[in-house]
Motif scaffolding. Structure first.
Motif, PDB file in Angstrom:
ATOM      1  N   VAL A   1       0.897  -1.187  -0.369  1.00  0.00           N
ATOM      2  CA  VAL A   1       0.304   0.053   0.158  1.00  0.00           C
ATOM      3  C   VAL A   1       0.831   1.343  -0.547  1.00  0.00           C
ATOM      4  CG1 VAL A   1      -1.447   1.078   1.805  1.00  0.00           C
ATOM      5  CG2 VAL A   1      -1.963  -1.625   1.076  1.00  0.00           C
ATOM      6  N   ASP A   2       1.700   1.293   0.958  1.00  0.00           N
ATOM      7  CA  ASP A   2       2.780   2.370   0.287  1.00  0.00           C
ATOM      8  C   ASP A   2       3.464   2.359  -1.238  1.00  0.00           C
ATOM      9  OD1 ASP A   2       2.622   3.021   4.010  1.00  0.00           O
ATOM     10  OD2 ASP A   2       4.498   1.622   4.235  1.00  0.00           O
ATOM     11  N   TYR A   3       4.041   1.805  -1.196  1.00  0.00           N
ATOM     12  CA  TYR A   3       4.594   2.111  -2.781  1.00  0.00           C
ATOM     13  C   TYR A   3       3.004   2.072  -3.556  1.00  0.00           C
ATOM     14  CZ  TYR A   3       8.517  -0.699  -2.180  1.00  0.00           C
ATOM     15  OH  TYR A   3      10.202  -1.569  -1.641  1.00  0.00           O
ATOM     16  N   GLN A   4       2.145   1.995  -3.635  1.00  0.00           N
ATOM     17  CA  GLN A   4       1.376   2.654  -4.340  1.00  0.00           C
ATOM     18  C   GLN A   4       0.682   4.134  -3.459  1.00  0.00           C
ATOM     19  OE1 GLN A   4      -2.571   0.539  -3.362  1.00  0.00           O
ATOM     20  NE2 GLN A   4      -1.356  -1.469  -4.567  1.00  0.00           N
ATOM     21  N   THR A   5       0.800   4.141  -2.778  1.00  0.00           N
ATOM     22  CA  THR A   5       0.745   5.643  -1.840  1.00  0.00           C
ATOM     23  C   THR A   5       2.263   6.936  -2.577  1.00  0.00           C
ATOM     24  OG1 THR A   5      -0.276   4.961  -0.329  1.00  0.00           O
ATOM     25  CG2 THR A   5       0.383   6.944  -0.305  1.00  0.00           C
TER      26      THR A   5
ATOM     27  N   VAL B   1       7.723   3.661  -9.222  1.00  0.00           N
ATOM     28  CA  VAL B   1       7.974   3.251  -7.674  1.00  0.00           C
ATOM     29  C   VAL B   1       7.113   2.479  -7.198  1.00  0.00           C
ATOM     30  CG1 VAL B   1       7.678   4.588  -5.971  1.00  0.00           C
ATOM     31  CG2 VAL B   1       8.323   5.856  -7.379  1.00  0.00           C
ATOM     32  N   GLU B   2       5.889   1.981  -7.534  1.00  0.00           N
ATOM     33  CA  GLU B   2       5.030   1.354  -7.290  1.00  0.00           C
ATOM     34  C   GLU B   2       5.626  -0.134  -7.984  1.00  0.00           C
ATOM     35  OE1 GLU B   2       0.182   0.382  -8.129  1.00  0.00           O
ATOM     36  OE2 GLU B   2       1.371   1.568  -9.608  1.00  0.00           O
ATOM     37  N   SER B   3       6.275   0.080  -9.026  1.00  0.00           N
ATOM     38  CA  SER B   3       7.262  -1.939  -8.833  1.00  0.00           C
ATOM     39  C   SER B   3       8.535  -1.540  -7.998  1.00  0.00           C
ATOM     40  CB  SER B   3       7.086  -1.780  -9.644  1.00  0.00           C
ATOM     41  OG  SER B   3       8.066  -0.699 -10.765  1.00  0.00           O
ATOM     42  N   GLN B   4       8.458  -0.492  -7.080  1.00  0.00           N
ATOM     43  CA  GLN B   4       9.301  -1.031  -5.954  1.00  0.00           C
ATOM     44  C   GLN B   4      11.183  -0.483  -7.329  1.00  0.00           C
ATOM     45  OE1 GLN B   4       9.086  -5.047  -3.714  1.00  0.00           O
ATOM     46  NE2 GLN B   4       7.261  -5.215  -3.787  1.00  0.00           N
ATOM     47  N   LEU B   5       9.982   0.821  -7.339  1.00  0.00           N
ATOM     48  CA  LEU B   5      12.414   0.929  -7.928  1.00  0.00           C
ATOM     49  C   LEU B   5      13.150   0.039  -8.734  1.00  0.00           C
ATOM     50  CD1 LEU B   5      12.631   3.257  -5.045  1.00  0.00           C
ATOM     51  CD2 LEU B   5      11.830   4.173  -7.479  1.00  0.00           C
ATOM     52  N   SER B   6      12.322  -0.738  -8.939  1.00  0.00           N
ATOM     53  CA  SER B   6      13.372  -2.014  -9.703  1.00  0.00           C
ATOM     54  C   SER B   6      13.741  -1.156 -11.200  1.00  0.00           C
ATOM     55  CB  SER B   6      12.278  -3.315 -10.349  1.00  0.00           C
ATOM     56  OG  SER B   6      10.696  -3.440 -11.013  1.00  0.00           O
ATOM     57  N   SER B   7      14.718  -1.272 -11.845  1.00  0.00           N
ATOM     58  CA  SER B   7      15.968  -1.378 -13.109  1.00  0.00           C
ATOM     59  C   SER B   7      15.060   0.121 -12.969  1.00  0.00           C
ATOM     60  CB  SER B   7      15.055  -1.851 -14.363  1.00  0.00           C
ATOM     61  OG  SER B   7      13.571  -2.524 -14.278  1.00  0.00           O
ATOM     62  N   LEU B   8      15.468   0.823 -12.326  1.00  0.00           N
ATOM     63  CA  LEU B   8      15.801   2.761 -13.054  1.00  0.00           C
ATOM     64  C   LEU B   8      16.894   2.675 -13.901  1.00  0.00           C
ATOM     65  CD1 LEU B   8      14.710   3.901  -9.536  1.00  0.00           C
ATOM     66  CD2 LEU B   8      12.984   3.425 -11.635  1.00  0.00           C
ATOM     67  N   THR B   9      17.457   3.193 -14.307  1.00  0.00           N
ATOM     68  CA  THR B   9      18.403   3.985 -14.987  1.00  0.00           C
ATOM     69  C   THR B   9      19.168   4.951 -13.646  1.00  0.00           C
ATOM     70  OG1 THR B   9      17.207   5.983 -15.445  1.00  0.00           O
ATOM     71  CG2 THR B   9      17.623   3.555 -17.040  1.00  0.00           C
ATOM     72  N   ALA B  10      20.175   5.206 -14.352  1.00  0.00           N
ATOM     73  CA  ALA B  10      21.266   6.376 -13.538  1.00  0.00           C
ATOM     74  C   ALA B  10      20.272   7.756 -13.693  1.00  0.00           C
ATOM     75  CB  ALA B  10      22.583   6.361 -13.467  1.00  0.00           C
ATOM     76  N   ASP B  11      19.569   8.105 -14.166  1.00  0.00           N
ATOM     77  CA  ASP B  11      18.923   9.291 -14.444  1.00  0.00           C
ATOM     78  C   ASP B  11      17.937   8.724 -14.116  1.00  0.00           C
ATOM     79  OD1 ASP B  11      21.132  10.815 -16.125  1.00  0.00           O
ATOM     80  OD2 ASP B  11      20.153   9.672 -17.923  1.00  0.00           O
ATOM     81  N   GLN B  12      17.643   8.152 -13.620  1.00  0.00           N
ATOM     82  CA  GLN B  12      15.909   8.157 -12.899  1.00  0.00           C
ATOM     83  C   GLN B  12      16.454   8.249 -11.344  1.00  0.00           C
ATOM     84  OE1 GLN B  12      14.290   4.910 -15.328  1.00  0.00           O
ATOM     85  NE2 GLN B  12      13.191   5.945 -16.058  1.00  0.00           N
ATOM     86  N   TRP B  13      17.260   7.363 -11.215  1.00  0.00           N
ATOM     87  CA  TRP B  13      18.028   7.611 -10.032  1.00  0.00           C
ATOM     88  C   TRP B  13      18.268   9.070  -9.367  1.00  0.00           C
ATOM     89  CZ3 TRP B  13      16.767   4.502  -6.130  1.00  0.00           C
ATOM     90  CH2 TRP B  13      16.478   3.480  -6.095  1.00  0.00           C
ATOM     91  N   LYS B  14      18.922   9.267 -10.533  1.00  0.00           N
ATOM     92  CA  LYS B  14      19.362  10.345  -9.477  1.00  0.00           C
ATOM     93  C   LYS B  14      17.771  11.850  -9.917  1.00  0.00           C
ATOM     94  CE  LYS B  14      21.721  14.333 -11.875  1.00  0.00           C
ATOM     95  NZ  LYS B  14      22.444  15.412 -12.685  1.00  0.00           N
ATOM     96  N   ASN B  15      16.931  11.180 -10.721  1.00  0.00           N
ATOM     97  CA  ASN B  15      15.698  12.138 -10.291  1.00  0.00           C
ATOM     98  C   ASN B  15      15.414  12.199  -9.293  1.00  0.00           C
ATOM     99  OD1 ASN B  15      16.007  13.967 -12.398  1.00  0.00           O
ATOM    100  ND2 ASN B  15      14.949  12.055 -13.949  1.00  0.00           N
ATOM    101  N   TRP B  16      15.077  10.572  -8.553  1.00  0.00           N
ATOM    102  CA  TRP B  16      14.261  10.352  -7.641  1.00  0.00           C
ATOM    103  C   TRP B  16      14.679  10.966  -6.241  1.00  0.00           C
ATOM    104  CZ3 TRP B  16      10.388   7.929  -4.699  1.00  0.00           C
ATOM    105  CH2 TRP B  16      10.679   7.291  -3.829  1.00  0.00           C
ATOM    106  N   VAL B  17      16.326  10.781  -6.119  1.00  0.00           N
ATOM    107  CA  VAL B  17      16.986  11.396  -5.311  1.00  0.00           C
ATOM    108  C   VAL B  17      17.249  12.939  -4.611  1.00  0.00           C
ATOM    109  CG1 VAL B  17      19.294  11.649  -3.798  1.00  0.00           C
ATOM    110  CG2 VAL B  17      18.845   9.339  -5.032  1.00  0.00           C
ATOM    111  N   LEU B  18      17.146  13.540  -5.734  1.00  0.00           N
ATOM    112  CA  LEU B  18      17.400  15.359  -5.995  1.00  0.00           C
ATOM    113  C   LEU B  18      15.464  15.596  -5.473  1.00  0.00           C
ATOM    114  CD1 LEU B  18      20.363  15.734  -8.216  1.00  0.00           C
ATOM    115  CD2 LEU B  18      20.100  15.257  -5.335  1.00  0.00           C
ATOM    116  N   VAL B  19      14.793  14.482  -6.693  1.00  0.00           N
ATOM    117  CA  VAL B  19      13.310  16.126  -6.730  1.00  0.00           C
ATOM    118  C   VAL B  19      12.263  15.583  -6.239  1.00  0.00           C
ATOM    119  CG1 VAL B  19      11.552  16.207  -8.895  1.00  0.00           C
ATOM    120  CG2 VAL B  19      14.631  15.484  -9.365  1.00  0.00           C
ATOM    121  N   TYR B  20      12.252  13.824  -6.134  1.00  0.00           N
ATOM    122  CA  TYR B  20      11.245  13.430  -5.658  1.00  0.00           C
ATOM    123  C   TYR B  20      11.162  13.027  -4.326  1.00  0.00           C
ATOM    124  CZ  TYR B  20       9.474  13.335 -10.332  1.00  0.00           C
ATOM    125  OH  TYR B  20       9.516  13.787 -11.920  1.00  0.00           O
TER     126      TYR B  20
END
Length: 416
Positions: A332-336, A357-376
């Protein structure tokens, strides 16, 4: 198979074997380098692997004959720096030192080159990787520097896997040419003068951490002396265990220096046996690199530490996996979290994290990890993480926001 076996002659009528010595042994490799191919009623031998190399001088000749290239590589001289701001390689100490009167960059058409190497899969569903060695001309303006037409492709390393320890056989022809370019050559240009003297210098080695270690001759990051900038020892408490990276007291760390580094390599070269050589390499975390043949190159100072593997594909990814294993997040947390990510509006150039995110952050690229850390991450994790974990993560985000900035101020460097 050993990396030295890739460097083999072509058009050979009889089979030959590799004459290189095995790593940490006095024995000769002896691997057959050619395979027999039937052509009609006859047989001939062809290389099992081919290293495709393109002359740097040929590539430079093509660039210098292109309209506007001469102007572009000298444009940096008219650049007006902003005080206490570092936005490009020209603001670094190395470039400033080379620009002093009488130094390398004081003469026109003196090129500072950046070396990179990376491996990529050429087939979508087949685990077959090839390596690409290339050079970038740092004299070019930043917005033109990485255009495909300005990249100097040096060599293509055959697969299916990358060499484990070193890429020295592939660097040898490149270093031979860089030595010649350091002394200077004449190149035909598009100007009315016809030809011009050109000098080149390798001033930066910028690749991801594993590739940089193979280029420069440093051991892997999980070695006892796994840092390429200092001599800090990372203890392994038992055989096969991961190193202990704790103890971040920088005042107790001894830095690596060019002169002592060359002395160590000299000791390794003079080792009387493979066993002695191996012990010296392990003690200092270094091995020989073809790049040390360049008389001006300071391997310690000129290689760049890559943040991608450490911060994004390393710490960020590992932290999220720990929280997952410790069951800090429910389904439920992942969905939220996904719903909260979808509500955030960001500029188009940043890009989104589509349903990752809903798929538990599987197979993120380096750019997507960067956006996740800094923005989201901070607004999304605030509602699901315990306060002490959120505080720790916020410090990591703050560090990443400094280390990944495209433009730095002196205050940023001091704070870091």
């Amino acid at each position: 198979r050993y990396s030295a076996c890739y460097n083999i002659p072509n058009n050979t009528s009889t089979n030959i074997t590799c004459s290189e010595r095995l790593q940490y042994s006095d024995k000769i490799c002896g691997t057959e380098l050619l395979r027999k191919l039937k052509c009609g009623k006859k047989y001939k031998f062809i290389p099992k692997k081919v290293y495709v190399y393109r002359s740097v001088k040929t590539s430079l000749s093509r660039l210098f004959q292109r309209n506007g290239f001469l102007t572009d590589i000298e444009h940096w001289r008219s650049r007006v720096p902003v005080q206490n701001v570092m936005s490009d390689v020209y603001d670094g100490n190395i470039w400033k030192e080379l620009s002093n009167p009488g130094q390398f960059l004081s003469n026109p058409y003196s090129l500072c080159l950046r070396l990179n190497i990376d491996w990529f899969r050429i087939y979508k569903h087949v685990n077959y990787s090839v390596g690409l060695i290339y050079l970038v001309v740092d004299n070019l303006p930043r917005y033109k520097r990485f255009n495909i037409d300005n990249i100097i492709i040096v060599g293509c390393i055959p697969g299916p896997k990358e060499p484990k320890l070193t890429v020295n056989p592939f660097l040898k022809p490149l270093v031979d040419e860089l030595l010649e370019l350091w002394n200077g050559i004449f190149i035909k240009t598009e100007s009315i003068f016809g030809i011009t003297p050109v000098r080149c210098m390798l001033t930066s080695i910028s690749a991801d951490i594993p590739a940089t270690r193979k280029l420069c001759g440093f051991f892997s990051h999980n070695a006892r002396r796994g840092c390429s900038k200092c001599l800090k020892e990372f203890e392994h408490f038992q055989f096969g265990s991961k190193p202990d990276y704790s103890g971040y007291d920088s005042s107790s760390w001894s830095s690596r220096h060019h002169i002592s580094h060359m002395d160590i390599l000299g000791q390794i070269k003079q080792a009387k046996s493979a066993s002695e050589k191996h012990q010296l390499q392990r003690a200092w975390g270094v091995r020989y690199s073809e790049l040390v043949r360049l008389p001006y190159l300071d391997l310690i100072r000129y290689h760049v530490v890559d943040p991608m593997h450490n911060l994004l594909l390393g710490t960020a990814k590992y932290t999220m996996s720990v929280w997952k294993e410790e069951s800090y997040f429910s389904s439920v947390d992942y969905q939220t979290m996904q719903e909260n990510v979808d509500k955030i509006r960001v500029p188009k150039y940043l890009g989104r994290i589509p349903h990752k995110v809903e798929s538990q952050l599987s197979s993120l690229t380096a750019d997507q990890w960067k956006n996740w850390v800094l923005v989201y991450s901070m607004p999304v994790l605030r509602s699901v993480l315990p306060p002490e974990h959120l505080q720790c993560w916020s410090l990591f985000v703050e560090a990443c926001s400094l280390l990944l900035k495209p433009v730095l101020t002196i205050n940023d460097v001091t704070k870091g």
